[in-house]
Design an enzyme around this catalytic site. Structure first.
Site, PDB file in Angstrom:
ATOM      1  N   ASP A  93       0.508  -5.168  -6.174  1.00  0.00           N
ATOM      2  CA  ASP A  93       1.487  -4.578  -7.123  1.00  0.00           C
ATOM      3  C   ASP A  93       2.548  -5.581  -7.369  1.00  0.00           C
ATOM      4  O   ASP A  93       2.881  -6.466  -6.586  1.00  0.00           O
ATOM      5  CB  ASP A  93       2.267  -3.405  -6.718  1.00  0.00           C
ATOM      6  CG  ASP A  93       2.780  -2.447  -7.943  1.00  0.00           C
ATOM      7  OD1 ASP A  93       3.169  -1.211  -7.577  1.00  0.00           O
ATOM      8  OD2 ASP A  93       2.283  -3.014  -8.988  1.00  0.00           O
ATOM      9  N   ASP A 266      -4.441   4.258  -5.453  1.00  0.00           N
ATOM     10  CA  ASP A 266      -3.641   3.753  -4.171  1.00  0.00           C
ATOM     11  C   ASP A 266      -2.456   4.771  -3.992  1.00  0.00           C
ATOM     12  O   ASP A 266      -2.048   5.344  -4.720  1.00  0.00           O
ATOM     13  CB  ASP A 266      -2.863   2.537  -4.480  1.00  0.00           C
ATOM     14  CG  ASP A 266      -1.636   2.533  -4.967  1.00  0.00           C
ATOM     15  OD1 ASP A 266      -1.090   2.755  -6.155  1.00  0.00           O
ATOM     16  OD2 ASP A 266      -0.386   2.533  -4.157  1.00  0.00           O
ATOM     17  N   CYS A 304     -14.998  17.010  10.755  1.00  0.00           N
ATOM     18  CA  CYS A 304     -14.968  15.709  10.912  1.00  0.00           C
ATOM     19  C   CYS A 304     -15.620  14.778  11.763  1.00  0.00           C
ATOM     20  O   CYS A 304     -15.651  15.349  12.890  1.00  0.00           O
ATOM     21  CB  CYS A 304     -13.441  15.310  10.564  1.00  0.00           C
ATOM     22  SG  CYS A 304     -13.149  13.549  10.620  1.00  0.00           S
ATOM     23  N   CYS A 306     -15.010  11.556  12.319  1.00  0.00           N
ATOM     24  CA  CYS A 306     -14.356  10.298  12.747  1.00  0.00           C
ATOM     25  C   CYS A 306     -14.182   9.985  14.196  1.00  0.00           C
ATOM     26  O   CYS A 306     -14.329  11.058  15.019  1.00  0.00           O
ATOM     27  CB  CYS A 306     -13.012  10.221  11.972  1.00  0.00           C
ATOM     28  SG  CYS A 306     -11.471  11.205  13.133  1.00  0.00           S
ATOM     29  N   CYS A 309     -11.686  12.493  15.707  1.00  0.00           N
ATOM     30  CA  CYS A 309     -12.321  14.006  16.149  1.00  0.00           C
ATOM     31  C   CYS A 309     -13.255  14.057  17.111  1.00  0.00           C
ATOM     32  O   CYS A 309     -13.676  15.049  17.421  1.00  0.00           O
ATOM     33  CB  CYS A 309     -12.763  14.369  14.674  1.00  0.00           C
ATOM     34  SG  CYS A 309     -11.267  14.912  13.452  1.00  0.00           S
ATOM     35  N   HIS A 335      -7.949   9.034  11.746  1.00  0.00           N
ATOM     36  CA  HIS A 335      -8.433  10.274  10.795  1.00  0.00           C
ATOM     37  C   HIS A 335      -8.380  10.415   9.359  1.00  0.00           C
ATOM     38  O   HIS A 335      -9.102  10.492   8.440  1.00  0.00           O
ATOM     39  CB  HIS A 335      -8.106  11.563  11.474  1.00  0.00           C
ATOM     40  CG  HIS A 335      -8.437  12.673  10.850  1.00  0.00           C
ATOM     41  ND1 HIS A 335      -9.691  13.476  10.881  1.00  0.00           N
ATOM     42  CD2 HIS A 335      -7.590  13.551   9.995  1.00  0.00           C
ATOM     43  CE1 HIS A 335      -9.523  14.454  10.015  1.00  0.00           C
ATOM     44  NE2 HIS A 335      -8.451  14.587   9.599  1.00  0.00           N
TER      45      HIS A 335
HETATM   46  C1  LIG Z   1       3.880   7.152  -5.696  1.00  0.00           C
HETATM   47  N1  LIG Z   1       3.935   7.041  -7.212  1.00  0.00           N
HETATM   48  C2  LIG Z   1       3.681   5.755  -7.837  1.00  0.00           C
HETATM   49  N2  LIG Z   1       3.543   4.652  -7.360  1.00  0.00           N
HETATM   50  C3  LIG Z   1       3.638   4.034  -8.397  1.00  0.00           C
HETATM   51  C4  LIG Z   1       3.770   2.411  -8.315  1.00  0.00           C
HETATM   52  C5  LIG Z   1       3.447   1.664  -7.052  1.00  0.00           C
HETATM   53  C6  LIG Z   1       1.974   1.986  -6.718  1.00  0.00           C
HETATM   54  N3  LIG Z   1       1.721   1.709  -5.256  1.00  0.00           N
HETATM   55  C7  LIG Z   1       2.101   0.194  -4.756  1.00  0.00           C
HETATM   56  C8  LIG Z   1       2.551  -0.217  -3.450  1.00  0.00           C
HETATM   57  C9  LIG Z   1       2.209  -1.335  -3.295  1.00  0.00           C
HETATM   58  C10 LIG Z   1       2.634  -1.418  -1.766  1.00  0.00           C
HETATM   59  C11 LIG Z   1       3.218  -0.736  -0.863  1.00  0.00           C
HETATM   60  C12 LIG Z   1       3.664   0.559  -1.495  1.00  0.00           C
HETATM   61  C13 LIG Z   1       3.191   0.977  -2.640  1.00  0.00           C
HETATM   62  C14 LIG Z   1       3.797   1.867  -9.644  1.00  0.00           C
HETATM   63  N4  LIG Z   1       3.746   0.484  -9.658  1.00  0.00           N
HETATM   64  C15 LIG Z   1       4.012  -0.142 -10.985  1.00  0.00           C
HETATM   65  N5  LIG Z   1       3.975  -1.577 -10.985  1.00  0.00           N
HETATM   66  N6  LIG Z   1       4.106   0.492 -12.112  1.00  0.00           N
HETATM   67  C16 LIG Z   1       4.371   1.822 -11.914  1.00  0.00           C
HETATM   68  O1  LIG Z   1       4.446   2.454 -13.144  1.00  0.00           O
HETATM   69  C17 LIG Z   1       3.865   2.446 -10.838  1.00  0.00           C
HETATM   70  C18 LIG Z   1       4.110   4.006 -10.736  1.00  0.00           C
HETATM   71  C19 LIG Z   1       3.937   4.630  -9.506  1.00  0.00           C
HETATM   72  N7  LIG Z   1       4.057   5.807  -8.940  1.00  0.00           N
HETATM   73 ZN   LIG Z   2     -11.443  13.126  11.936  1.00  0.00          ZN
END
Ligand SMILES: CNc1nc2c(CCNCc3ccccc3)c3nc(N)[nH]c(=O)c3cc2[nH]1
Ligand SMILES: [Zn+2]
Length: 370
Positions: A93, A266, A304, A306, A309, A335
């Site tokens: 990201d 993700d 499950c 896994c 489990c 899990h």
């Molecule tokens: C949880 N809800 C949510 N997450 C969003 C993210 C991050 C996605 N997860 C990336 C990540 C990478 C490593 C560690 C942790 C998280 C977004 N990223 C971008 N660039 N733009 C978004 O609009 C945007 C909207 C989101 N809503």
């Molecule tokens: Zn399990």
């Protein structure tokens, strides 16, 4: 070609599709759930364990790795894959979301964003060009454009400004690219406003990215609002390109997203709740650290298969977590990751067999029982 996408089967009654994402480091079956490896590790798991559970494409983060250990150190290590020992594809990201959600924000300008590190308060500047330079140093297979994710709720004007800036920044990211072996996905913004989502998608599709993130969701809006936004946003994106719903999600959101044509997801949820003793089961979440499980000698989820489990009981795992034994959160993480990867395998099989709708209805009937 860095990343391409093949659709194997489109569901007749929903927007679901089963596909394959072709990357330079291997093929990934979609719909796919990407476990989050924020600081170059899927927390408590070795790369081998993530792979054996079914993880194929993992996510890492520009913002975190830029701050610590630094992009140049990882470049010197030979890139993120070698640094962390993951030989499959990695998506990073851009840090757009983290700068706005984690760092203490200083100033947003057209040029970029001044922010203070959440680690030591030091001042930093991120721009589309900087986000691309960092992602190229990390060497991820898929980089996300540097975007501005509007908060929820926000005014129409705020959503419009963030969306228009995201479109301008997407062009700057595309122009800043130097690596031929890294794909760049644009990110659609626009909040919960249909006209803004349409404009955002139009701007990004004109830039012809190999895939598209759907941003600005899972930021506190009710789930039915998120589903409504997906209903009109997904069809705006090219059918033959992968769609990535960012930051989503829990099992019910994964099913609803797949049903609307989303291919990639993700979420920190499966690994994060595992670390505080909560696990997914067919009948919903189970907080194994609760006293009621002290003498419960059944597996976390009787259905499950896994490793956790097959070998351990709720009583034992509860004991480990209460005793702060690291094995406890490793077993709950195994899990939860197995649960989500198994769900995605079952979803893909159901799409291929033409009974995805029945599978979704049956899963949600159990999941929402309590
Ligand atoms: C949880 N809800 C949510 N997450 C969003 C993210 C991050 C996605 N997860 C990336 C990540 C990478 C490593 C560690 C942790 C998280 C977004 N990223 C971008 N660039 N733009 C978004 O609009 C945007 C909207 C989101 N809503
Ligand atoms: Zn399990």
């Amino acid at each position: 070609m860095t990343v391409s996408f093949s659709i194997i089967k489109e569901d007749a009654r929903t927007g679901a599709r089963a596909g394959v994402l072709h990357t330079l480091r291997g093929d990934v079956e979609t719909p796919v759930f990407m476990p989050v490896g924020t600081q170059a590790t899927v927390k408590t798991m070795t790369p081998r364990e993530v792979w054996d559970l079914g993880g194929r494409l993992i996510l890492s983060n520009t913002y975190h790795l830029y701050l610590r250990p630094g992009a140049n150190l990882i470049r010197e290590a030979g890139g993120l894959h070698r640094f962390m020992g993951w030989t499959g594809p990695i998506l990073t990201d851009s840090g757009g979301f983290q700068v706005f959600s984690l760092a203490s924000l200083r100033r947003i300008e057209e040029e970029g964003v001044w922010f203070r590190s959440h680690i030591d308060g030091s001042e930093h500047f991120f721009s589309p060009e900087k986000a691309m330079a960092v992602q190229e140093a990390l060497g991820s297979d898929i980089a996300m454009a540097f975007d501005q994710c509007a908060p929820y709720p926000c005014t129409y004007e705020e959503a419009r400004e963030a969306m228009e800036r995201t479109s301008r920044w997407a062009l700057r990211c595309k122009e800043a690219r130097r690596r031929e072996d890294q794909a760049l996905f644009g990110i659609v913004q626009g909040g919960v406003h249909r006209d803004l989502r349409e404009k955002s998608a139009k701007d990004l599709v004109e830039l012809d990215f190999p895939g598209y993130g759907i941003g600005g969701l899972s930021v506190g809006e009710p789930k039915d609002i998120m589903y409504q936004v997906l209903d009109y946003t997904v069809p705006l994106l090219p059918r033959e390109k992968p769609r990535y719903l960012m930051g989503v999600g829990s099992p019910d959101c994964l099913l609803e997203g797949v049903a609307r044509g989303v291919d990639m997801f993700d979420c920190v949820l499966p690994t994060r709740i595992a670390r505080n003793g909560t696990v997914f089961t067919r009948e919903g979440k189970l907080v194994v650290r609760n006293a009621e499980y002290a003498r419960d000698f059944r597996p976390l989820d009787p259905e499950c298969n896994c490793y956790t489990c097959r070998h351990f009981t709720r009583a034992y795992i509860r004991h480990l977590i209460k005793a702060n034994e690291v094995l406890g959160i490793r077993l709950t993480t195994v899990h939860n990751l197995h649960f989500v990867f198994e769900l995605m395998r079952n979803i893909r099989r159901a799409i291929l067999e033409g009974n995805f709708l029945e599978y979704k209805v049956a899963f949600l009937a159990h999941w929402n029982k309590n």
